[in-house]
Design an enzyme around this catalytic site. Sequence first.
Site, PDB file in Angstrom:
ATOM      1  N   GLU A  39       0.794  -1.231   0.000  1.00  0.00           N
ATOM      2  CA  GLU A  39       0.000   0.000   0.000  1.00  0.00           C
ATOM      3  C   GLU A  39       0.830   1.285   0.000  1.00  0.00           C
ATOM      4  O   GLU A  39       0.271   2.358  -0.187  1.00  0.00           O
ATOM      5  CB  GLU A  39      -0.947   0.014   1.203  1.00  0.00           C
ATOM      6  CG  GLU A  39      -0.277   0.167   2.538  1.00  0.00           C
ATOM      7  CD  GLU A  39      -0.956   1.230   3.394  1.00  0.00           C
ATOM      8  OE1 GLU A  39      -2.090   1.622   3.089  1.00  0.00           O
ATOM      9  OE2 GLU A  39      -0.322   1.683   4.345  1.00  0.00           O
ATOM     10  N   ASN A  40       2.151   1.184   0.174  1.00  0.00           N
ATOM     11  CA  ASN A  40       3.019   2.367   0.131  1.00  0.00           C
ATOM     12  C   ASN A  40       4.022   2.303  -1.020  1.00  0.00           C
ATOM     13  O   ASN A  40       5.003   3.040  -1.032  1.00  0.00           O
ATOM     14  CB  ASN A  40       3.790   2.511   1.447  1.00  0.00           C
ATOM     15  CG  ASN A  40       2.886   2.736   2.636  1.00  0.00           C
ATOM     16  OD1 ASN A  40       2.167   3.724   2.695  1.00  0.00           O
ATOM     17  ND2 ASN A  40       2.900   1.817   3.584  1.00  0.00           N
ATOM     18  N   ASN A  67      -4.558   1.446   4.655  1.00  0.00           N
ATOM     19  CA  ASN A  67      -5.324   2.695   4.641  1.00  0.00           C
ATOM     20  C   ASN A  67      -5.011   3.596   3.449  1.00  0.00           C
ATOM     21  O   ASN A  67      -5.781   4.509   3.147  1.00  0.00           O
ATOM     22  CB  ASN A  67      -5.108   3.473   5.945  1.00  0.00           C
ATOM     23  CG  ASN A  67      -3.642   3.684   6.277  1.00  0.00           C
ATOM     24  OD1 ASN A  67      -2.871   2.724   6.346  1.00  0.00           O
ATOM     25  ND2 ASN A  67      -3.245   4.921   6.506  1.00  0.00           N
ATOM     26  N   HIS A  68      -3.909   3.351   2.734  1.00  0.00           N
ATOM     27  CA  HIS A  68      -3.573   4.163   1.557  1.00  0.00           C
ATOM     28  C   HIS A  68      -3.934   3.473   0.238  1.00  0.00           C
ATOM     29  O   HIS A  68      -3.596   3.981  -0.834  1.00  0.00           O
ATOM     30  CB  HIS A  68      -2.079   4.507   1.549  1.00  0.00           C
ATOM     31  CG  HIS A  68      -1.639   5.345   2.705  1.00  0.00           C
ATOM     32  ND1 HIS A  68      -2.207   6.565   3.000  1.00  0.00           N
ATOM     33  CD2 HIS A  68      -0.683   5.137   3.653  1.00  0.00           C
ATOM     34  CE1 HIS A  68      -1.621   7.076   4.069  1.00  0.00           C
ATOM     35  NE2 HIS A  68      -0.703   6.226   4.489  1.00  0.00           N
ATOM     36  N   HIS A 151      -3.320  -4.904   9.289  1.00  0.00           N
ATOM     37  CA  HIS A 151      -2.697  -3.608   9.048  1.00  0.00           C
ATOM     38  C   HIS A 151      -3.169  -2.647  10.133  1.00  0.00           C
ATOM     39  O   HIS A 151      -4.242  -2.046  10.028  1.00  0.00           O
ATOM     40  CB  HIS A 151      -3.097  -3.106   7.655  1.00  0.00           C
ATOM     41  CG  HIS A 151      -2.259  -1.977   7.139  1.00  0.00           C
ATOM     42  ND1 HIS A 151      -1.004  -2.173   6.611  1.00  0.00           N
ATOM     43  CD2 HIS A 151      -2.497  -0.641   7.060  1.00  0.00           C
ATOM     44  CE1 HIS A 151      -0.508  -1.010   6.223  1.00  0.00           C
ATOM     45  NE2 HIS A 151      -1.387  -0.075   6.489  1.00  0.00           N
ATOM     46  N   HIS A 176       2.022  -1.991   8.727  1.00  0.00           N
ATOM     47  CA  HIS A 176       1.656  -0.576   8.873  1.00  0.00           C
ATOM     48  C   HIS A 176       2.702   0.267   9.582  1.00  0.00           C
ATOM     49  O   HIS A 176       2.914   1.412   9.205  1.00  0.00           O
ATOM     50  CB  HIS A 176       0.305  -0.402   9.576  1.00  0.00           C
ATOM     51  CG  HIS A 176      -0.119   1.037   9.734  1.00  0.00           C
ATOM     52  ND1 HIS A 176      -0.384   1.848   8.645  1.00  0.00           N
ATOM     53  CD2 HIS A 176      -0.321   1.806  10.828  1.00  0.00           C
ATOM     54  CE1 HIS A 176      -0.737   3.055   9.074  1.00  0.00           C
ATOM     55  NE2 HIS A 176      -0.699   3.048  10.399  1.00  0.00           N
TER      56      HIS A 176
END
Length: 259
Positions: A39-40, A67-68, A151, A176
């Site tokens: 996600e990053n 969350n991203h 996460h 996370h």
Amino acid sequence: MRILFLGDIVGVPGRKAVIHNLARIREEESLDFVFANGENASGGYGLKAKHAKELLKAGLDGITGGNHIWKYKDLYSMLDGDGRILRPHNYPEQLPGSGVRVFRKEGFPPVAVINLIGRTFMPPIDCPFAAVETVLDALPAEVTVQVVDFHAEATGEKIAMGYFLEGKVSAVVGTHTHVQTNDAKVLSGGTAYLTDLGMCGAADSCLGMKPEIILDRYLTGLPRQLEAATGPGVLQGAIFDIDESTGKAVSMATFQREG
């Protein structure tokens, strides 16, 4: 069955470390499946479709989110159409994608990957504990190997999830926070557990980001846009061995390699 789960991939250094090293690591460690939180992966925030495709082509069997995951809309069609990319399951069900995927590979039993997101110090979201119970109840009986990526921000919430799922799933790994923890173990119920896998990103960084920007924010209190750090990468995660007949973990150890 031998599985490697890599921590959050952060920016260019993280992507390069995975792409350039994964094939060799798979061979050296005799890995059957490799998963990673992505996600990053695009600039330190979010995951672009083109980067997801690059990581999958490099040999990742599946990519989890957090969350991203919603930042780049070009990923939405892949969340719906590519069974190898997940987003946290306890987001509203009408959003693109799913947090549950069953991975099948010839010669191995099916592996379910479940992606959840925490609530402590995070935006409001449905209960991950209730969500994962619903998932496990719905999985076919033949899917005896289940791996959970939780996460979450708070270590206590992650540890609670580990004990909540003890004996119910094969492994619970946290993502996370980008800092690899030192508590890899197999719980008494046969569940491999690690509070946080760490990250795949620039070795000389602050959680994969440029340290000077982080320092300036702390010293001045002024908002500044974070930027992914550059330089040589590091790969962090965990390797766990699963008894294919029972779905129970037989070993669990942290993994770290210069990239």
